[in-house]
Design a protein around this motif. Structure first.
Motif, short mmCIF file in Angstrom:
data_model
loop_
_atom_site.label_atom_id
_atom_site.label_comp_id
_atom_site.label_asym_id
_atom_site.label_seq_id
_atom_site.Cartn_x
_atom_site.Cartn_y
_atom_site.Cartn_z
N UNK A 165 0.83 -1.21 0.00
CA UNK A 165 0.00 0.00 0.00
C UNK A 165 0.87 1.26 0.00
N UNK A 166 1.60 1.43 -1.08
CA UNK A 166 2.51 2.57 -1.20
C UNK A 166 1.74 3.86 -1.45
N UNK A 167 2.43 4.96 -1.28
CA UNK A 167 1.87 6.28 -1.51
C UNK A 167 2.72 6.98 -2.56
N UNK A 168 2.19 7.14 -3.77
CA UNK A 168 2.89 7.88 -4.81
C UNK A 168 2.66 9.37 -4.58
N UNK A 169 3.74 10.11 -4.43
CA UNK A 169 3.66 11.52 -4.07
C UNK A 169 3.47 12.38 -5.32
N UNK A 170 2.40 13.16 -5.34
CA UNK A 170 2.09 14.07 -6.43
C UNK A 170 2.77 15.41 -6.20
N UNK A 171 2.69 15.90 -4.96
CA UNK A 171 3.37 17.15 -4.61
C UNK A 171 3.58 17.22 -3.12
N UNK A 172 4.54 18.04 -2.73
CA UNK A 172 4.82 18.29 -1.33
C UNK A 172 4.71 19.79 -1.10
N UNK A 173 3.91 20.17 -0.12
CA UNK A 173 3.75 21.58 0.24
C UNK A 173 4.25 21.78 1.66
N UNK A 174 4.59 23.00 1.99
CA UNK A 174 4.99 23.35 3.35
C UNK A 174 4.03 24.41 3.86
N UNK A 175 3.83 24.46 5.17
CA UNK A 175 2.92 25.46 5.71
C UNK A 175 3.63 26.80 5.86
N UNK A 176 2.87 27.79 6.29
CA UNK A 176 3.37 29.17 6.36
C UNK A 176 4.49 29.35 7.37
N UNK A 177 4.60 28.46 8.36
CA UNK A 177 5.66 28.55 9.36
C UNK A 177 6.83 27.61 9.06
N UNK A 178 6.76 26.89 7.95
CA UNK A 178 7.80 25.94 7.55
C UNK A 178 8.02 24.84 8.58
N UNK A 179 6.96 24.50 9.37
CA UNK A 179 7.15 23.46 10.38
C UNK A 179 6.20 22.27 10.23
N UNK A 180 5.50 22.21 9.11
CA UNK A 180 4.64 21.06 8.80
C UNK A 180 4.61 20.89 7.28
N UNK A 181 4.62 19.63 6.85
CA UNK A 181 4.53 19.33 5.43
C UNK A 181 3.17 18.75 5.10
N UNK A 182 2.74 18.93 3.86
CA UNK A 182 1.54 18.32 3.32
C UNK A 182 1.95 17.53 2.10
N UNK A 183 1.74 16.22 2.14
CA UNK A 183 2.03 15.37 1.00
C UNK A 183 0.72 15.02 0.32
N UNK A 184 0.58 15.42 -0.93
CA UNK A 184 -0.58 15.02 -1.72
C UNK A 184 -0.17 13.76 -2.47
#
Length: 108
Positions: free
Chosen positions: A61-80
């Motif tokens: 059950x792999x996760x293919x990463x479409x994009x990686x975003x960072x939040x406004x404080x640069x202390x959390x990532x969002x992986x789509x």
């Protein structure tokens, strides 16, 4: 510049790219982020096992990463991502399948 915590970790929220559903939250260190960017599949740091973890290496059950975003404080990532199967180790599609006041069982 990303803000890793004192243990060298940064939280990563994992979201299904098509639906926007939050699938899981995990932690990344610099090495897991590098491997994710190089491979196109999600890698994390397991805090309980203290080792790198390639999501789906055992289950498929792999996760293919479409994009990686960072939040406004640069202390959390969002992986789509585009998941190859359930994200949760329980077999549920998302790790967020239970209501807060629900002891055991599924959301109604």
């Amino acid at each position: 510049m990303l803000q890793f915590d004192a243990r060298g970790l940064i939280p990563a929220v994992v979201q299904e790219a098509d639906s926007g559903q939050v699938l899981m939250v995990a932690y990344m260190n610099e090495e897991s982020l590098r491997r994710t960017r190089e491979s196109g599949q999600a890698w994390f740091w397991s805090r309980s096992r203290a080792e790198l973890w390639h999501k789906g290496a055992t289950s498929g059950n792999t996760l293919d990463v479409v994009e990686i975003r960072r939040d406004c404080d640069d202390d959390t990532l969002l992986l789509k991502v585009k998941p190859a199967g359930p994200a949760c180790h329980t077999g549920e599609w998302s790790c967020f399948y239970r209501l807060l006041d629900e002891e055991n069982g599924r959301e109604a």
